[in-house]
Design a protein around this motif. Structure first.
Motif, PDB file in Angstrom:
ATOM      1  N   ARG A  29      43.483  35.962  45.566  1.00 18.20           N
ATOM      2  CA  ARG A  29      43.081  36.662  46.846  1.00 18.20           C
ATOM      3  C   ARG A  29      42.537  37.868  46.018  1.00 18.20           C
ATOM      4  O   ARG A  29      42.906  38.360  44.570  1.00 18.20           O
ATOM      5  CB  ARG A  29      44.021  37.184  47.762  1.00 18.20           C
ATOM      6  CG  ARG A  29      44.370  35.852  48.576  1.00 18.20           C
ATOM      7  CD  ARG A  29      45.614  36.249  49.539  1.00 18.20           C
ATOM      8  NE  ARG A  29      46.573  36.841  48.889  1.00 18.20           N
ATOM      9  CZ  ARG A  29      47.559  37.726  49.360  1.00 18.20           C
ATOM     10  NH1 ARG A  29      47.500  38.109  50.765  1.00 18.20           N
ATOM     11  NH2 ARG A  29      48.746  37.803  48.763  1.00 18.20           N
ATOM     12  N   GLU A  30      41.793  38.900  46.517  1.00 17.09           N
ATOM     13  CA  GLU A  30      41.268  40.045  46.095  1.00 17.09           C
ATOM     14  C   GLU A  30      42.203  41.079  45.807  1.00 17.09           C
ATOM     15  O   GLU A  30      43.421  41.096  46.580  1.00 17.09           O
ATOM     16  CB  GLU A  30      40.084  40.492  47.018  1.00 17.09           C
ATOM     17  CG  GLU A  30      38.892  39.885  46.729  1.00 17.09           C
ATOM     18  CD  GLU A  30      38.158  39.505  45.828  1.00 17.09           C
ATOM     19  OE1 GLU A  30      37.953  40.762  44.718  1.00 17.09           O
ATOM     20  OE2 GLU A  30      37.882  38.725  45.059  1.00 17.09           O
ATOM     21  N   VAL A  45      45.062  37.077  40.097  1.00 20.20           N
ATOM     22  CA  VAL A  45      43.783  36.713  39.407  1.00 20.20           C
ATOM     23  C   VAL A  45      42.922  36.374  40.451  1.00 20.20           C
ATOM     24  O   VAL A  45      42.813  35.100  40.878  1.00 20.20           O
ATOM     25  CB  VAL A  45      44.185  35.483  38.492  1.00 20.20           C
ATOM     26  CG1 VAL A  45      43.164  35.218  37.603  1.00 20.20           C
ATOM     27  CG2 VAL A  45      45.336  35.909  37.448  1.00 20.20           C
ATOM     28  N   PRO A  46      41.876  37.381  40.927  1.00 22.47           N
ATOM     29  CA  PRO A  46      41.065  36.930  41.815  1.00 22.47           C
ATOM     30  C   PRO A  46      40.163  35.632  41.397  1.00 22.47           C
ATOM     31  O   PRO A  46      39.847  35.599  40.270  1.00 22.47           O
ATOM     32  CB  PRO A  46      40.034  38.263  42.020  1.00 22.47           C
ATOM     33  CG  PRO A  46      40.975  39.334  41.349  1.00 22.47           C
ATOM     34  CD  PRO A  46      41.890  38.769  40.135  1.00 22.47           C
ATOM     35  N   LEU A  47      39.859  35.122  42.333  1.00 16.23           N
ATOM     36  CA  LEU A  47      38.956  33.640  42.174  1.00 16.23           C
ATOM     37  C   LEU A  47      37.936  33.977  41.432  1.00 16.23           C
ATOM     38  O   LEU A  47      37.781  32.943  40.419  1.00 16.23           O
ATOM     39  CB  LEU A  47      38.474  33.072  43.627  1.00 16.23           C
ATOM     40  CG  LEU A  47      37.733  31.976  43.684  1.00 16.23           C
ATOM     41  CD1 LEU A  47      38.598  30.954  42.943  1.00 16.23           C
ATOM     42  CD2 LEU A  47      37.273  31.701  45.154  1.00 16.23           C
ATOM     43  N   ASN A  48      37.311  34.974  41.337  1.00 18.84           N
ATOM     44  CA  ASN A  48      36.120  35.059  40.209  1.00 18.84           C
ATOM     45  C   ASN A  48      36.503  35.423  38.980  1.00 18.84           C
ATOM     46  O   ASN A  48      35.518  35.392  38.002  1.00 18.84           O
ATOM     47  CB  ASN A  48      35.104  36.151  40.999  1.00 18.84           C
ATOM     48  CG  ASN A  48      35.771  37.436  40.780  1.00 18.84           C
ATOM     49  OD1 ASN A  48      36.860  37.762  40.791  1.00 18.84           O
ATOM     50  ND2 ASN A  48      34.703  38.597  40.858  1.00 18.84           N
ATOM     51  N   LYS A  49      37.682  35.623  38.646  1.00 18.55           N
ATOM     52  CA  LYS A  49      38.192  35.756  37.354  1.00 18.55           C
ATOM     53  C   LYS A  49      38.890  34.429  36.741  1.00 18.55           C
ATOM     54  O   LYS A  49      39.396  34.824  35.520  1.00 18.55           O
ATOM     55  CB  LYS A  49      38.963  36.946  37.209  1.00 18.55           C
ATOM     56  CG  LYS A  49      38.360  38.162  37.736  1.00 18.55           C
ATOM     57  CD  LYS A  49      38.986  39.453  37.328  1.00 18.55           C
ATOM     58  CE  LYS A  49      38.259  40.559  37.794  1.00 18.55           C
ATOM     59  NZ  LYS A  49      37.316  41.177  36.924  1.00 18.55           N
ATOM     60  N   ARG A  51      38.160  31.457  35.785  1.00 20.26           N
ATOM     61  CA  ARG A  51      37.560  30.932  34.834  1.00 20.26           C
ATOM     62  C   ARG A  51      38.109  31.246  33.531  1.00 20.26           C
ATOM     63  O   ARG A  51      38.009  30.700  32.596  1.00 20.26           O
ATOM     64  CB  ARG A  51      35.864  30.622  34.866  1.00 20.26           C
ATOM     65  CG  ARG A  51      35.256  31.995  34.612  1.00 20.26           C
ATOM     66  CD  ARG A  51      33.893  31.988  34.584  1.00 20.26           C
ATOM     67  NE  ARG A  51      33.368  31.387  36.031  1.00 20.26           N
ATOM     68  CZ  ARG A  51      33.092  32.079  37.159  1.00 20.26           C
ATOM     69  NH1 ARG A  51      33.127  33.287  36.911  1.00 20.26           N
ATOM     70  NH2 ARG A  51      32.877  31.435  38.137  1.00 20.26           N
ATOM     71  N   ASN A  52      38.243  32.731  33.402  1.00 20.99           N
ATOM     72  CA  ASN A  52      38.744  33.351  32.207  1.00 20.99           C
ATOM     73  C   ASN A  52      40.263  33.390  31.859  1.00 20.99           C
ATOM     74  O   ASN A  52      40.711  33.924  30.950  1.00 20.99           O
ATOM     75  CB  ASN A  52      38.324  34.720  32.076  1.00 20.99           C
ATOM     76  CG  ASN A  52      36.726  35.077  32.209  1.00 20.99           C
ATOM     77  OD1 ASN A  52      36.127  34.099  31.543  1.00 20.99           O
ATOM     78  ND2 ASN A  52      36.165  35.979  32.949  1.00 20.99           N
ATOM     79  N   TYR A  53      40.974  32.928  32.897  1.00 19.96           N
ATOM     80  CA  TYR A  53      42.346  32.986  32.995  1.00 19.96           C
ATOM     81  C   TYR A  53      42.983  31.880  32.076  1.00 19.96           C
ATOM     82  O   TYR A  53      42.382  30.735  32.122  1.00 19.96           O
ATOM     83  CB  TYR A  53      43.181  32.851  34.260  1.00 19.96           C
ATOM     84  CG  TYR A  53      44.586  32.994  34.479  1.00 19.96           C
ATOM     85  CD1 TYR A  53      45.306  34.151  34.161  1.00 19.96           C
ATOM     86  CD2 TYR A  53      45.394  32.075  34.872  1.00 19.96           C
ATOM     87  CE1 TYR A  53      46.589  34.329  33.985  1.00 19.96           C
ATOM     88  CE2 TYR A  53      46.629  32.062  34.916  1.00 19.96           C
ATOM     89  CZ  TYR A  53      47.509  33.363  34.465  1.00 19.96           C
ATOM     90  OH  TYR A  53      48.772  33.580  34.403  1.00 19.96           O
ATOM     91  N   GLN A  54      43.876  32.012  31.223  1.00 20.05           N
ATOM     92  CA  GLN A  54      44.539  31.141  30.131  1.00 20.05           C
ATOM     93  C   GLN A  54      45.946  30.854  30.335  1.00 20.05           C
ATOM     94  O   GLN A  54      46.755  31.452  29.652  1.00 20.05           O
ATOM     95  CB  GLN A  54      44.184  31.691  28.818  1.00 20.05           C
ATOM     96  CG  GLN A  54      42.707  31.589  28.375  1.00 20.05           C
ATOM     97  CD  GLN A  54      42.105  30.363  28.200  1.00 20.05           C
ATOM     98  OE1 GLN A  54      42.562  29.514  27.534  1.00 20.05           O
ATOM     99  NE2 GLN A  54      40.825  30.296  28.936  1.00 20.05           N
ATOM    100  N   ARG A  71      40.354  25.678  45.341  1.00 19.56           N
ATOM    101  CA  ARG A  71      38.873  25.876  44.461  1.00 19.56           C
ATOM    102  C   ARG A  71      39.375  26.419  42.894  1.00 19.56           C
ATOM    103  O   ARG A  71      38.856  25.637  42.018  1.00 19.56           O
ATOM    104  CB  ARG A  71      37.901  26.567  44.845  1.00 19.56           C
ATOM    105  CG  ARG A  71      37.252  26.234  45.985  1.00 19.56           C
ATOM    106  CD  ARG A  71      36.035  27.189  46.805  1.00 19.56           C
ATOM    107  NE  ARG A  71      35.442  28.135  46.064  1.00 19.56           N
ATOM    108  CZ  ARG A  71      34.898  29.198  46.395  1.00 19.56           C
ATOM    109  NH1 ARG A  71      34.901  29.526  47.575  1.00 19.56           N
ATOM    110  NH2 ARG A  71      34.205  29.850  45.487  1.00 19.56           N
ATOM    111  N   ALA A  72      40.529  27.312  43.136  1.00 14.72           N
ATOM    112  CA  ALA A  72      40.655  27.748  41.824  1.00 14.72           C
ATOM    113  C   ALA A  72      41.586  26.483  40.898  1.00 14.72           C
ATOM    114  O   ALA A  72      41.451  26.493  39.858  1.00 14.72           O
ATOM    115  CB  ALA A  72      41.668  28.817  41.826  1.00 14.72           C
TER     116      ALA A  72
END
Length: 102
Positions: A29-30, A45-49, A51-54, A71-72
């Motif tokens: 969530r935001e 870790v907001p949804l729009n980030k 893709r960069n989370y490891q 989706r995440a």
């Protein structure tokens, strides 16, 4: 014909039981939603980030209702990570929270 893979999911009751195992939870969530109440130990870790989370190891993903976390989770799996969606999100979660109240 398209083949769809089922997104691995668990219930909010199941994640409550797993909390004693010190599992990794990300809340997609935001930030303003996260501060109003989240599972203790969850990382925002907001949804729009995502893709960069490891992440390292298995990760459980939650949001408000289960749609963003689904989706995440799909995106994390496509990137080779072991991710599990928490169905129903914080709306269904009845365990202890930090921040605001649910």
């Amino acid at each position: 014909m398209f083949l769809f893979k089922k997104i691995p999911s668990i219930s909010t009751n199941e994640i409550e039981r797993k909390l004693a195992e010190k599992v990794t939870i990300i809340d997609v969530r935001e930030p303003h939603e996260f501060v109003n109440g989240h599972i203790p130990g969850a990382k925002n870790v907001p949804l729009n980030k995502v893709r960069n989370y490891q992440p390292k190891g298995k990760i459980y993903v939650i949001c408000q209702s289960g749609m963003r976390s689904k989706r995440a989770t799909k995106e994390l799996i496509q990137n080779g990570f072991d991710a599990v969606n928490i169905k129903g999100g914080m709306l269904r979660y009845s365990g202890a929270t930090r921040g605001g109240k649910y």
